[in-house]
Design a protein around this motif. Structure first.
Motif, mmCIF file in Angstrom:
data_model
loop_
_atom_site.group_PDB
_atom_site.id
_atom_site.type_symbol
_atom_site.label_atom_id
_atom_site.label_comp_id
_atom_site.label_asym_id
_atom_site.label_seq_id
_atom_site.Cartn_x
_atom_site.Cartn_y
_atom_site.Cartn_z
ATOM 1 N N LYS A 1 -5.473 12.779 -0.615
ATOM 2 C CA LYS A 1 -5.524 11.361 -0.980
ATOM 3 C C LYS A 1 -6.403 11.074 -2.194
ATOM 4 O O LYS A 1 -6.247 10.041 -2.834
ATOM 5 N N ILE B 1 -1.632 14.188 2.104
ATOM 6 C CA ILE B 1 -0.450 13.361 1.813
ATOM 7 C C ILE B 1 0.816 14.188 2.024
ATOM 8 O O ILE B 1 1.691 13.811 2.766
ATOM 9 N N LYS C 1 9.256 6.822 0.142
ATOM 10 C CA LYS C 1 8.183 6.339 -0.725
ATOM 11 C C LYS C 1 6.851 6.548 -0.015
ATOM 12 O O LYS C 1 6.669 6.118 1.140
ATOM 13 N N LYS D 1 2.412 6.467 0.064
ATOM 14 C CA LYS D 1 1.324 5.567 -0.335
ATOM 15 C C LYS D 1 0.691 5.933 -1.671
ATOM 16 O O LYS D 1 0.069 5.098 -2.306
ATOM 17 N N ASP D 2 0.788 7.187 -2.085
ATOM 18 C CA ASP D 2 0.185 7.547 -3.371
ATOM 19 C C ASP D 2 1.103 7.195 -4.545
ATOM 20 O O ASP D 2 0.821 7.559 -5.680
ATOM 21 N N LYS E 1 4.212 8.146 -5.060
ATOM 22 C CA LYS E 1 5.297 9.107 -5.316
ATOM 23 C C LYS E 1 6.524 8.809 -4.464
ATOM 24 O O LYS E 1 6.422 8.264 -3.371
ATOM 25 N N PHE F 1 9.990 10.764 -2.977
ATOM 26 C CA PHE F 1 10.657 12.046 -2.774
ATOM 27 C C PHE F 1 12.080 11.842 -2.266
ATOM 28 O O PHE F 1 12.340 10.901 -1.510
ATOM 29 N N ASP G 1 11.147 5.833 -10.933
ATOM 30 C CA ASP G 1 11.521 4.512 -10.416
ATOM 31 C C ASP G 1 13.015 4.213 -10.566
ATOM 32 O O ASP G 1 13.535 3.308 -9.906
ATOM 33 N N LYS H 1 10.921 16.417 -10.644
ATOM 34 C CA LYS H 1 10.186 17.652 -10.373
ATOM 35 C C LYS H 1 10.647 18.212 -9.038
ATOM 36 O O LYS H 1 10.798 17.468 -8.072
ATOM 37 N N ASN I 1 1.410 8.300 5.644
ATOM 38 C CA ASN I 1 1.504 7.962 4.220
ATOM 39 C C ASN I 1 2.847 7.347 3.856
ATOM 40 O O ASN I 1 3.054 6.947 2.718
ATOM 41 N N VAL I 2 3.755 7.296 4.811
ATOM 42 C CA VAL I 2 5.089 6.756 4.541
ATOM 43 C C VAL I 2 5.025 5.229 4.419
ATOM 44 O O VAL I 2 4.443 4.562 5.271
ATOM 45 N N ILE I 3 5.596 4.696 3.358
ATOM 46 C CA ILE I 3 5.729 3.232 3.228
ATOM 47 C C ILE I 3 7.132 2.812 3.650
ATOM 48 O O ILE I 3 7.307 1.974 4.503
ATOM 49 N N LEU J 1 5.208 -5.778 1.559
ATOM 50 C CA LEU J 1 4.534 -4.545 1.975
ATOM 51 C C LEU J 1 3.210 -4.354 1.234
ATOM 52 O O LEU J 1 2.992 -4.951 0.170
ATOM 53 N N LYS K 1 16.567 -4.822 -7.327
ATOM 54 C CA LYS K 1 17.031 -3.447 -7.144
ATOM 55 C C LYS K 1 17.602 -3.315 -5.737
ATOM 56 O O LYS K 1 17.009 -3.806 -4.777
ATOM 57 N N LEU L 1 11.234 0.411 7.201
ATOM 58 C CA LEU L 1 9.918 0.033 6.679
ATOM 59 C C LEU L 1 8.868 0.326 7.748
ATOM 60 O O LEU L 1 8.990 -0.109 8.886
ATOM 61 N N ARG L 2 7.829 1.078 7.383
ATOM 62 C CA ARG L 2 6.814 1.461 8.374
ATOM 63 C C ARG L 2 5.919 0.266 8.703
ATOM 64 O O ARG L 2 5.315 -0.350 7.822
ATOM 65 N N ASN M 1 2.523 -1.012 7.168
ATOM 66 C CA ASN M 1 2.481 -1.438 5.771
ATOM 67 C C ASN M 1 2.874 -2.892 5.595
ATOM 68 O O ASN M 1 2.821 -3.421 4.491
#
Lengths: 77, 77, 77, 77, 77, 77, 77
Positions: free
Chosen positions: C21, C68, D19, D21-22, D24, D26, D49, D55, D66-68, E20, E55, E62-63, E66
């Motif tokens: 984090k 994370i 998405k 919390k940091d 990023k 994936f 975005d 990557k 950490n999941v949003i 969120l 978008k 949604l967690r 958050n």
């Protein structure tokens, strides 16, 4: 080995320095402590990064979950 | 496999480096540890990003939930 | 389906990449893990965003609640 | 009504976008999930975005807290 | 008085707006909800501060932890 | 002494001002509250730092753990 | 030794200063408190860093987990 909280409790009535999560640093006499690390500090004052007194607060209650670290053998510079 | 906290406990009395959530890095001898990762470090001092000593703190209590990582075989640079 | 923590445990002794984090990324051999995702990484070093080695840390304990993500089949670039 | 976690579990082996919390994002195939929303994603890559691949990460473990949000019917743009 | 979560559950299949913690705002039909406030939103899209669509996301999970606030009687502007 | 949550519950149907962790301030009629401090506010609108109305939200659900403070006897300025 | 929360409870009806995590500082009469450190403050007003009154709030409920510290013997400057 004494557990960390036992080490803290042995500081009762001693002078400590407490760093809080909001960036502030307090110095004072440790008057009370519980298992959540809530602290009551008497004669509490804020110090700057050089340990110099900045502002007097009087008897203060510091919420345990804001504590980052506590210097247990603080000596005024 | 030794569990992570067992590995940490075996570092008692050894020199460790601790990175805290407020960005500070402390080095010192691990004197005490509990299941919450609360630590007591004796001869504690702050180091900069290059591991160079910056400021002496004395015996310090570090609150477990602020710990990010601990280098268990720290050797002064 | 293997549960996520089972997948992680099967990485023991393998090379992993861990993002924490505080923004740091560590690479090393996974030596130990527990249910809180506390990790012990041996031969631990920090890498930059391109996966290039930056700084050596030695054996390190990473606190689970700072994790994370973990890349389980990391191959040095 | 299917509970939210049931909806997620039905996405196993499907392509999802996660998405964290940091900041990023994936994308990859959902290989494993538990009640804490820990995820294992295979063929995992980071997208920007606009949803464009940035990557490659390989098989990755994402820590649940950490999941949003998770897009469950992600279609590559 | 209906409890807050009961009020939310009565919005099932209705259009809601969810803010969120990462600053994003989503609009869509509430398809599923649990006691942790985890939500599944179908036809989910992001809106800007003026409530204008930005978008498209499709069906999204949604967690709950958050969520900051949910507007339960959202009407498109 | 009435406990703090009892004081809050006695505000049901009254006008309150709620400050949330994301910096937003809402005003409206307190329609529902639970032990987690989840709130349902009807006729909810956002106010600026001077308490002036900025934006209408309609009936809104505010998640309890985002509440910083609640002014229980709010009078429009 | 009186426990920290006992020290706080003995401040009931006295004037206190409360620092919250969002950076705001409130002063007022402590009307109610519970084990979570939720507080009801009557005659509540915000003060600036010099302890000077800035803005009147009336009776306010402060959520316990936002409290950083409480000065228990506050004297207006």
């Amino acid at each position: 080995m004494q557990l960390p909280l036992t080490v803290l409790r042995r500081c009762l009535n001693g002078k400590i320095l407490v760093k809080l999560k909001d960036g502030k640093t307090f110095v004072g006499r440790l008057e009370s402590i519980d298992d959540y690390m809530n602290l009551v500090i008497s004669g509490c004052y804020e110090v700057n990064d050089n340990g110099e007194p900045m502002k007097k607060y009087g008897k203060s209650f510091l919420r345990g979950n804001n504590v980052i670290y506590i210097v247990t053998d603080f000596v005024e510079s």
